[in-house]
Motif scaffolding. Structure first.
Motif, PDB file in Angstrom:
ATOM      1  N   LEU A  76       0.810  -1.220   0.000  1.00 14.11           N
ATOM      2  CA  LEU A  76       0.000   0.000   0.000  1.00 14.11           C
ATOM      3  C   LEU A  76       0.841   1.266   0.000  1.00 14.11           C
ATOM      4  CD1 LEU A  76      -2.937  -1.043   2.348  1.00 14.11           C
ATOM      5  CD2 LEU A  76      -2.781  -1.135  -0.152  1.00 14.11           C
ATOM      6  N   ASP A  77       2.149   1.119   0.040  1.00  9.51           N
ATOM      7  CA  ASP A  77       3.028   2.275  -0.171  1.00  9.51           C
ATOM      8  C   ASP A  77       3.111   2.607  -1.651  1.00  9.51           C
ATOM      9  OD1 ASP A  77       3.568   2.496   2.532  1.00  9.51           O
ATOM     10  OD2 ASP A  77       5.296   1.141   2.426  1.00  9.51           O
ATOM     11  N   GLU A  78       2.778   1.635  -2.482  1.00  9.19           N
ATOM     12  CA  GLU A  78       2.849   1.836  -3.932  1.00  9.19           C
ATOM     13  C   GLU A  78       1.473   2.023  -4.553  1.00  9.19           C
ATOM     14  OE1 GLU A  78       4.769  -1.624  -5.423  1.00  9.19           O
ATOM     15  OE2 GLU A  78       6.719  -1.186  -4.494  1.00  9.19           O
ATOM     16  N   ILE A  79       0.430   1.622  -3.843  1.00 10.38           N
ATOM     17  CA  ILE A  79      -0.924   1.670  -4.396  1.00 10.38           C
ATOM     18  C   ILE A  79      -1.840   2.405  -3.430  1.00 10.38           C
ATOM     19  CG2 ILE A  79      -2.937   0.253  -5.001  1.00 10.38           C
ATOM     20  CD1 ILE A  79      -1.087  -1.851  -6.066  1.00 10.38           C
ATOM     21  N   GLN A  80      -2.651   3.317  -3.965  1.00 11.70           N
ATOM     22  CA  GLN A  80      -3.673   3.982  -3.151  1.00 11.70           C
ATOM     23  C   GLN A  80      -4.902   3.067  -3.059  1.00 11.70           C
ATOM     24  OE1 GLN A  80      -4.077   8.504  -3.856  1.00 11.70           O
ATOM     25  NE2 GLN A  80      -3.556   7.707  -5.876  1.00 11.70           N
ATOM     26  N   TRP A  81      -5.368   2.893  -1.859  1.00 12.12           N
ATOM     27  CA  TRP A  81      -6.561   2.049  -1.654  1.00 12.12           C
ATOM     28  C   TRP A  81      -7.659   2.903  -1.041  1.00 12.12           C
ATOM     29  CZ3 TRP A  81      -7.499  -3.259  -2.545  1.00 12.12           C
ATOM     30  CH2 TRP A  81      -8.706  -3.752  -2.016  1.00 12.12           C
ATOM     31  N   LEU A  82      -8.757   3.067  -1.755  1.00 13.51           N
ATOM     32  CA  LEU A  82      -9.898   3.833  -1.265  1.00 13.51           C
ATOM     33  C   LEU A  82     -11.137   2.938  -1.304  1.00 13.51           C
ATOM     34  CD1 LEU A  82      -9.278   7.120  -3.296  1.00 13.51           C
ATOM     35  CD2 LEU A  82      -8.634   6.676  -0.926  1.00 13.51           C
ATOM     36  N   GLU A  83     -12.071   3.226  -0.404  1.00 12.33           N
ATOM     37  CA  GLU A  83     -13.275   2.414  -0.415  1.00 12.33           C
ATOM     38  C   GLU A  83     -14.466   3.175   0.127  1.00 12.33           C
ATOM     39  OE1 GLU A  83     -13.118  -0.556   3.277  1.00 12.33           O
ATOM     40  OE2 GLU A  83     -11.301  -0.731   2.037  1.00 12.33           O
ATOM     41  N   GLY A  84     -15.633   2.811  -0.409  1.00 11.22           N
ATOM     42  CA  GLY A  84     -16.887   3.355   0.078  1.00 11.22           C
ATOM     43  C   GLY A  84     -17.877   2.224   0.262  1.00 11.22           C
ATOM     44  N   HIS A  85     -18.687   2.326   1.321  1.00 11.60           N
ATOM     45  CA  HIS A  85     -19.604   1.248   1.678  1.00 11.60           C
ATOM     46  C   HIS A  85     -21.044   1.729   1.629  1.00 11.60           C
ATOM     47  CE1 HIS A  85     -16.607  -1.642   3.583  1.00 11.60           C
ATOM     48  NE2 HIS A  85     -15.883  -0.566   3.319  1.00 11.60           N
ATOM     49  N   ALA A  86     -21.906   0.793   1.273  1.00  8.69           N
ATOM     50  CA  ALA A  86     -23.342   1.010   1.440  1.00  8.69           C
ATOM     51  C   ALA A  86     -23.812   0.136   2.594  1.00  8.69           C
ATOM     52  CB  ALA A  86     -24.088   0.643   0.172  1.00  8.69           C
ATOM     53  N   TYR A  87     -24.906   0.579   3.242  1.00  5.83           N
ATOM     54  CA  TYR A  87     -25.435  -0.160   4.378  1.00  5.83           C
ATOM     55  C   TYR A  87     -26.948  -0.292   4.232  1.00  5.83           C
ATOM     56  CZ  TYR A  87     -20.901   0.971   6.369  1.00  5.83           C
ATOM     57  OH  TYR A  87     -19.548   1.096   6.568  1.00  5.83           O
ATOM     58  N   PRO A  88     -27.542  -1.222   4.929  1.00  2.34           N
ATOM     59  CA  PRO A  88     -28.996  -1.382   4.806  1.00  2.34           C
ATOM     60  C   PRO A  88     -29.760  -0.095   5.114  1.00  2.34           C
ATOM     61  CG  PRO A  88     -28.046  -3.265   5.951  1.00  2.34           C
ATOM     62  CD  PRO A  88     -26.949  -2.252   5.800  1.00  2.34           C
ATOM     63  N   HIS A  89     -29.314   0.619   6.116  1.00  2.00           N
ATOM     64  CA  HIS A  89     -30.057   1.812   6.513  1.00  2.00           C
ATOM     65  C   HIS A  89     -29.808   2.992   5.590  1.00  2.00           C
ATOM     66  CE1 HIS A  89     -26.092   2.293   8.492  1.00  2.00           C
ATOM     67  NE2 HIS A  89     -26.285   3.582   8.252  1.00  2.00           N
ATOM     68  N   SER A  90     -28.887   2.827   4.627  1.00  2.00           N
ATOM     69  CA  SER A  90     -28.518   3.959   3.768  1.00  2.00           C
ATOM     70  C   SER A  90     -29.198   3.909   2.405  1.00  2.00           C
ATOM     71  CB  SER A  90     -27.003   3.979   3.561  1.00  2.00           C
ATOM     72  OG  SER A  90     -26.605   2.877   2.743  1.00  2.00           O
ATOM     73  N   GLN A  91     -30.095   2.951   2.217  1.00  2.00           N
ATOM     74  CA  GLN A  91     -30.624   2.734   0.879  1.00  2.00           C
ATOM     75  C   GLN A  91     -31.405   3.936   0.352  1.00  2.00           C
ATOM     76  OE1 GLN A  91     -32.010  -1.562   0.181  1.00  2.00           O
ATOM     77  NE2 GLN A  91     -31.917  -1.455   2.402  1.00  2.00           N
ATOM     78  N   ASN A  92     -31.926   4.742   1.247  1.00  2.00           N
ATOM     79  CA  ASN A  92     -32.694   5.906   0.809  1.00  2.00           C
ATOM     80  C   ASN A  92     -31.940   7.211   1.030  1.00  2.00           C
ATOM     81  OD1 ASN A  92     -34.982   4.403   0.000  1.00  2.00           O
ATOM     82  ND2 ASN A  92     -35.565   4.188   2.140  1.00  2.00           N
ATOM     83  N   ILE A  93     -30.657   7.116   1.285  1.00  2.00           N
ATOM     84  CA  ILE A  93     -29.819   8.325   1.428  1.00  2.00           C
ATOM     85  C   ILE A  93     -29.056   8.526   0.123  1.00  2.00           C
ATOM     86  CG2 ILE A  93     -27.940   9.420   2.705  1.00  2.00           C
ATOM     87  CD1 ILE A  93     -28.673   7.651   5.077  1.00  2.00           C
ATOM     88  N   PRO A  94     -29.357   9.523  -0.636  1.00  2.97           N
ATOM     89  CA  PRO A  94     -28.710   9.701  -1.941  1.00  2.97           C
ATOM     90  C   PRO A  94     -27.193   9.770  -1.833  1.00  2.97           C
ATOM     91  CG  PRO A  94     -30.585  11.167  -1.736  1.00  2.97           C
ATOM     92  CD  PRO A  94     -30.363  10.568  -0.383  1.00  2.97           C
ATOM     93  N   TYR A  95     -26.516   9.039  -2.702  1.00  4.20           N
ATOM     94  CA  TYR A  95     -25.065   9.043  -2.851  1.00  4.20           C
ATOM     95  C   TYR A  95     -24.331   8.611  -1.579  1.00  4.20           C
ATOM     96  CZ  TYR A  95     -26.372  11.751  -6.957  1.00  4.20           C
ATOM     97  OH  TYR A  95     -26.951  12.169  -8.130  1.00  4.20           O
ATOM     98  N   PHE A  96     -24.978   7.835  -0.767  1.00  7.22           N
ATOM     99  CA  PHE A  96     -24.334   7.478   0.510  1.00  7.22           C
ATOM    100  C   PHE A  96     -22.980   6.793   0.326  1.00  7.22           C
ATOM    101  CE2 PHE A  96     -24.265   6.887   5.006  1.00  7.22           C
ATOM    102  CZ  PHE A  96     -23.473   5.760   5.171  1.00  7.22           C
ATOM    103  N   PRO A  97     -22.804   5.826  -0.560  1.00 10.15           N
ATOM    104  CA  PRO A  97     -21.478   5.215  -0.707  1.00 10.15           C
ATOM    105  C   PRO A  97     -20.412   6.224  -1.104  1.00 10.15           C
ATOM    106  CG  PRO A  97     -23.136   3.828  -1.729  1.00 10.15           C
ATOM    107  CD  PRO A  97     -23.807   5.135  -1.403  1.00 10.15           C
ATOM    108  N   LEU A  98     -20.802   7.216  -1.911  1.00 12.17           N
ATOM    109  CA  LEU A  98     -19.855   8.261  -2.279  1.00 12.17           C
ATOM    110  C   LEU A  98     -19.478   9.090  -1.061  1.00 12.17           C
ATOM    111  CD1 LEU A  98     -18.307  10.015  -4.316  1.00 12.17           C
ATOM    112  CD2 LEU A  98     -20.450  11.266  -4.738  1.00 12.17           C
ATOM    113  N   ILE A  99     -20.474   9.425  -0.243  1.00 12.31           N
ATOM    114  CA  ILE A  99     -20.188  10.175   0.989  1.00 12.31           C
ATOM    115  C   ILE A  99     -19.267   9.360   1.887  1.00 12.31           C
ATOM    116  CG2 ILE A  99     -21.243  11.121   3.086  1.00 12.31           C
ATOM    117  CD1 ILE A  99     -23.780  11.646   1.377  1.00 12.31           C
TER     118      ILE A  99
END
Length: 1009
Positions: free
Chosen positions: A207-230
């Motif tokens: 991970l010193d050579e590669i950037q690792w980013l992540e976004g998650h969705a959750y059951p309670h977030s299904q009606n929150i627009p763009y939640f994984p992006l947030i």
């Protein structure tokens, strides 16, 4: 007192807010803790405003527990939640233990949320309603980098069965370093290891050579627009949950500017995701805002890619809101930056269309994860427990209930360890008790329950009704029992898309199966018992109608549904039919279980009628064959003795006749011959009085066996031949035919009529081969072998005994084959081959109550003790058998122990087969006592054997006793007496056609001349 109402209302509102936040989702505990922290923050914020009014600070302390609850009416306005049960009670106890601002949680809550929060374990506390102290954990802080994968005690298996997938990802990471991006869809049902695969891949990277980013969705977030992006931006920009708006705005502006430069005019669009106010975009249209947001994200991604190789993981996209899914589809179709996208989701959604895939600039790959194979599952368990030695019951449970789902395997193992059901003992793992549903991790149930509670009402109801049918269920049955007939097809398609069920067969009937056994169990157990019973009853009635022409296929299912339903007698009848069906397939243990369940239902029935009692006797008569095949002679005898009075009181003579017959046969195995004779004679008498050939036939069949052991050989043959005649009339009753023929063969063996025994054996073998009756074949080999035993051809006896053993399907049948082989080895002097065999047979017969074979095994064991130098012990064992035979009037074979005792003393006289000097030294007392009188004792026992043999009419042992007595006279130089005895032996051996013994006798006689 002045402010009590205010405080209670405020606290009540807080509790209801917390309760309202906890819907049934996979991450309930996480959401509950977040809700509690938020309420605590509100309380702390409001406290200064009210301290003067209530003359004390406002404080909160919360208790959170996870588990099943009983729910009733909920009215938040009235402050009533209608929730009860142990889970709620423990939560209340935890709350009462907390200090100001504490959030205390129970073990299940901790296990399911430890990846998201830091905890401090407190000392276990004893609370009301719990016999054992409960473990308590205090919430300390939310983790900066949540860890989705969690497990008990840290037990984790190596990554199993994912070599190909890991290779694909590794290849993509190498190409990424060369400037080539890619898009991966990693999808599969819950628990198949999607998150684990990605985690292992991440850990393989530098991970010193590669950037690792992540976004998650959750059951309670299904009606929150763009939640994984947030969520992705929060992780990238270190935006924390408790950050005030000003801090969030500062982090966004500084982070984005550092990434793309000062000309980041799209920052307001990113900020508006967090409800931050930017006057310059207040008037823009939603469409424009959306377009600008897309451009902003594209610009950010490009900037990230220019910084270096970048991997972006988007987790649980099946819970993502539609707006984000639309955004990611657009971005991936247009992005040409060297980024590796990992889209992880369950197949409840179709993430990309074929057109979208073809439009992507990056190569697109799919990794579809399925359940592990049986060998891979085994490997996972071995890796998890760090051993190749897995308890057999644990393996069976995992195969039947968990199958190949990695998540379930891991969670079940950890749950069993946590509950001390599975423990390490001296380096090995062992189960401390039977695994029950209560031992299964609530995490698994939570996963399943969360999915179920998100279903539409109709789909959930259809699934519940299907769960009552079973793990597999027919469409036609479901459609007949459901109250939602117009919704069945649509709901089933929906449930298939959700991967909860799948079609198993289309022909001859459309059949579905629950994807996992645990899913079916959780759905089923979510129904009230009363409701389950009603559905079971409907299912049984519908199955009777639908499958009227094919009912035998469904006896087991019908028995199950009526047993769980409301029709006890129908349940009993179908259980009996299922038992009979299983017995025909020689599924003996399954048959026993069906009869046992039917017996328990009838026995426990309140206010039994005469019909109930008659049915109970029918059940017992059918069940008897199962006891016979299981070799449970003790249980057989007890069952019939316990119900003899009932059978006699009912006045049904046919049933009583068969009852006496089965009881008499069972007593034959217990070596209770006089009582056996009494009941079998009664059975025949009843059969004759009512003119029932079956009762007479079975009574005569089994009485032949009993008379043979009592030494009533002529009577035995009479009964056996009568049973044979009846068997020809009842030509469909194979058992009566071959068993009565075997009874005659047994009688001929005891008499020493070798030719007749051989003929009967061949007839049994031929009948068994012609009718594919393995038991008749076994008995054929057995009595052919026994006829060679009579002749003294022990090698041939052993050969046929081995064939008999190869065709043995019942424990009792196998014992007989081993016995004649064992005695043959003994007479050949091959004692080393029978020592352990004799011990095993003797123990087995003691355990099951089969004295008829067990005492013969003890004679064989006594012979081995004598041969191995334990002379007193061996002789005593044979003498004890002789005494038991006398007591039980077993005169048909009483000659055997008398003959064996005489032979032991004969060998002492002859000096043959004596132990070594060292063994003699250990038996000096025995030798001093018996050597001087050995000849006299041998002669006495041979004379007793001769007397018994004459009285009974067992020619073969009469001949052998005369031969050995002649050998004794020869050893003592009494040639005239020797010639006389051996001459009689020759005459008798000729009569028996015992060729080998005859040749030995003639050679001995010639040596005397």
């Amino acid at each position: 007192d002045k402010y009590e109402g205010f405080v209670e209302k405020f606290a009540g509102d807080a509790v209801m807010a917390l309760f309202g936040a906890t819907e049934a989702h996979e991450d309930d505990p996480v959401r509950a803790i977040k809700a509690a922290r938020e309420i605590h923050n509100q309380v702390n914020y409001l406290s200064p405003q009210y301290e003067e009014r209530i003359e004390q600070p406002l404080v909160m302390h919360s208790g959170i527990n996870t588990g099943l609850v009983i729910t009733g009416e909920v009215n938040l306005e009235k402050g009533t939640h209608g929730v009860a049960g142990d889970t709620i009670n423990v939560a209340a106890r935890l709350s009462s233990l907390g200090m100001a601002d504490d959030i205390l949680v129970g073990p299940d809550t901790y296990y399911q949320s430890e990846g998201y929060f830091d905890f401090k374990e407190l000392a276990p506390a004893t609370v009301k309603g719990k016999s054992e102290p409960i473990r308590i954990y205090k919430v300390v802080a939310q983790k900066e980098q949540p860890i989705k994968i969690h497990r008990l005690h840290g037990f984790q298996a190596d990554l199993i069965g994912r070599t190909v997938e890991m290779s694909q990802l590794a290849d993509a990471s190498r190409k990424l370093k060369e400037g080539a991006g890619a898009v991966f869809s990693i999808y599969g049902p819950a628990g198949t290891g999607k998150s684990r695969l990605v985690k292992e891949f991440k850990e393989s990277l530098n991970l010193d050579e590669i950037q690792w980013l992540e976004g998650h969705a959750y059951p309670h977030s299904q009606n929150i627009p763009y939640f994984p992006l947030i969520d992705l931006l929060n992780r990238s920009l270190q935006i924390e949950e408790g950050d005030p708006p000003e801090r969030v705005k500062e982090k966004i502006e500084s982070g984005i500017s550092a990434l793309v430069g000062d000309n980041a005019n799209f920052i307001p669009y990113i900020g508006s995701l967090y409800s931050l106010s930017y006057p310059e975009i207040d008037e823009v249209s939603p469409a424009f805002w959306k377009e600008q947001l897309q451009k902003a994200i594209q610009r950010i991604l490009s900037a990230l890619a220019h910084q270096g190789p970048t991997i972006i993981r988007l987790e649980d996209l099946h819970w993502a809101d539609p707006s984000f899914l639309e955004l990611i589809r657009l971005l991936l179709s247009e992005s040409r930056d060297p980024i590796l996208f990992l889209c992880v989701y369950r197949p409840t959604i179709s993430l990309f269309t074929s057109h979208q895939i073809s439009a992507m600039a990056h190569p697109y790959r799919e990794i579809r994860l399925r359940d592990l194979s049986a060998s891979e599952s085994q490997g996972m368990v071995e890796s998890l427990l760090k051993t190749a030695t897995i308890p057999a019951k644990l393996q069976r449970f995992l195969q039947e209930k968990v199958e190949g789902n990695p998540f379930y395997i891991e969670e079940v193992i950890n749950s069993l360890i946590e509950s001390d059901t599975l423990i390490r003992d001296n380096g090995n793992w062992k189960l401390t008790r039977e695994i029950t549903e209560a031992e299964v991790s609530s995490t698994i149930h939570g996963v399943i329950s969360g999915r179920l509670d998100r279903l539409e009402k109709e789909s959930k109801r259809i699934l519940q009704e299907a769960s009552v049918i079973g793990r597999t269920f027919f469409y036609e049955i479901l459609n007949h029992i459901t109250e939602l007939k117009h919704h069945t097809d649509q709901c089933l398609r929906s449930l298939e898309r959700l991967d909860l069920i799948r079609a198993r067969a289309l022909q001859p009937d459309l059949e579905y199966i629950f994807k996992h056994a645990l899913t079916q169990e959780v759905v089923y157990n979510g129904l009230l018992k009363k409701e389950r019973r009603a559905i079971h009853e409907r299912i049984g009635l519908v199955m009777e109608q639908i499958f009227e022409d094919r009912l035998p296929e469904f006896y087991e299912s019908l028995a199950y549904h009526f047993q769980q339903g409301q029709s006890v007698l129908k349940a009993v009848i179908y259980l009996m039919k299922a038992g009979e069906k299983s017995l025909k397939r020689y599924a003996v243990e399954e048959a026993h279980q069906y009869y046992q369940e039917a017996f328990d239902l009838l026995s426990n029935k309140i206010q039994k009628t005469r019909d109930d009692d008659l049915l109970l006797i029918d059940l017992i008569l059918e069940w008897a064959m199962v006891f016979y095949y299981r070799a449970d002679c003790k249980g057989w005898e007890k069952l019939f003795n316990d119900h003899k009075s009932l059978a006699e009181a009912l006045g049904d003579q046919e049933k009583l006749g068969m009852f006496y017959a089965w009881l008499g046969f069972g007593l034959w195995f217990r070596e209770k011959y006089t009582t056996s004779y009494e009941y079998l004679s009664k059975a025949i008498q009843i059969g004759e009085e009512i003119g029932n050939q079956k009762v007479i036939g079975y009574g005569c069949n089994w009485l032949c066996w009993t008379c043979a052991e009592l030494g009533l050989l002529d009577e035995a043959i009479m009964h056996g031949e009568r049973a044979q005649e009846i068997a020809k009339i009842l030509d469909s009753d194979q058992y009566l035919y071959f068993k009565s023929l075997a009874a005659l063969a047994h009688t001929y063996v005891i008499k020493g009529e070798r030719k007749k025994a051989l003929e009967a054996g061949k007839m049994l073998l031929e009948y068994g081969q012609k009718h594919s009756n393995i038991r008749s074949q076994h008995l054929g080999y057995f009595y052919i072998g026994y006829s060679h035993f009579i002749a003294g051809d022990f090698a041939q006896t052993i050969e046929y005994a081995q064939k008999a053993l190869q065709t043995s399907v019942d424990p009792l049948y196998g014992v007989g084959g081993n016995l004649i082989a064992g005695f043959s080895h003994a007479f050949l002097g091959e004692f080393q081959k029978i020592d352990e065999m004799a011990k095993q047979i003797s123990k087995f017969c003691r355990d099951v109550g089969c004295e008829v074979w067990g005492t013969l095994a003890e004679i064989m064991l006594g012979i081995t003790y004598v041969a191995n130098g334990q002379m007193s012990r061996g002789l005593k064992m044979v003498e004890q058998v002789r005494d038991a035979y006398q007591k039980n009037k077993r005169r048909g074979t009483l000659v055997i122990p008398e003959y064996i005792i005489g032979k032991i003393y004969l060998q002492i006289v002859e000096g043959e087969n004596l132990p070594s000097f060292s063994i003699l030294a250990r038996n000096i007392g025995f030798m001093v006592k018996n050597v001087p009188s050995a000849a006299k004792k041998a002669e006495d026992h041979y004379n007793k054997a001769i007397k018994i043999a004459k009285e009974v009419g067992t020619i073969i042992y009469l001949a052998r006793a005369y031969l050995d007595l002649g050998l004794l006279h020869k050893a003592k130089k009494r040639n005239d007496q020797a010639k006389e005895c051996i001459s009689k032996a020759v005459e008798l051996f000729e009569q028996c056609e015992a060729e080998v013994f005859l040749e030995q006798a003639k050679e001995t006689l010639a040596s005397l001349k």
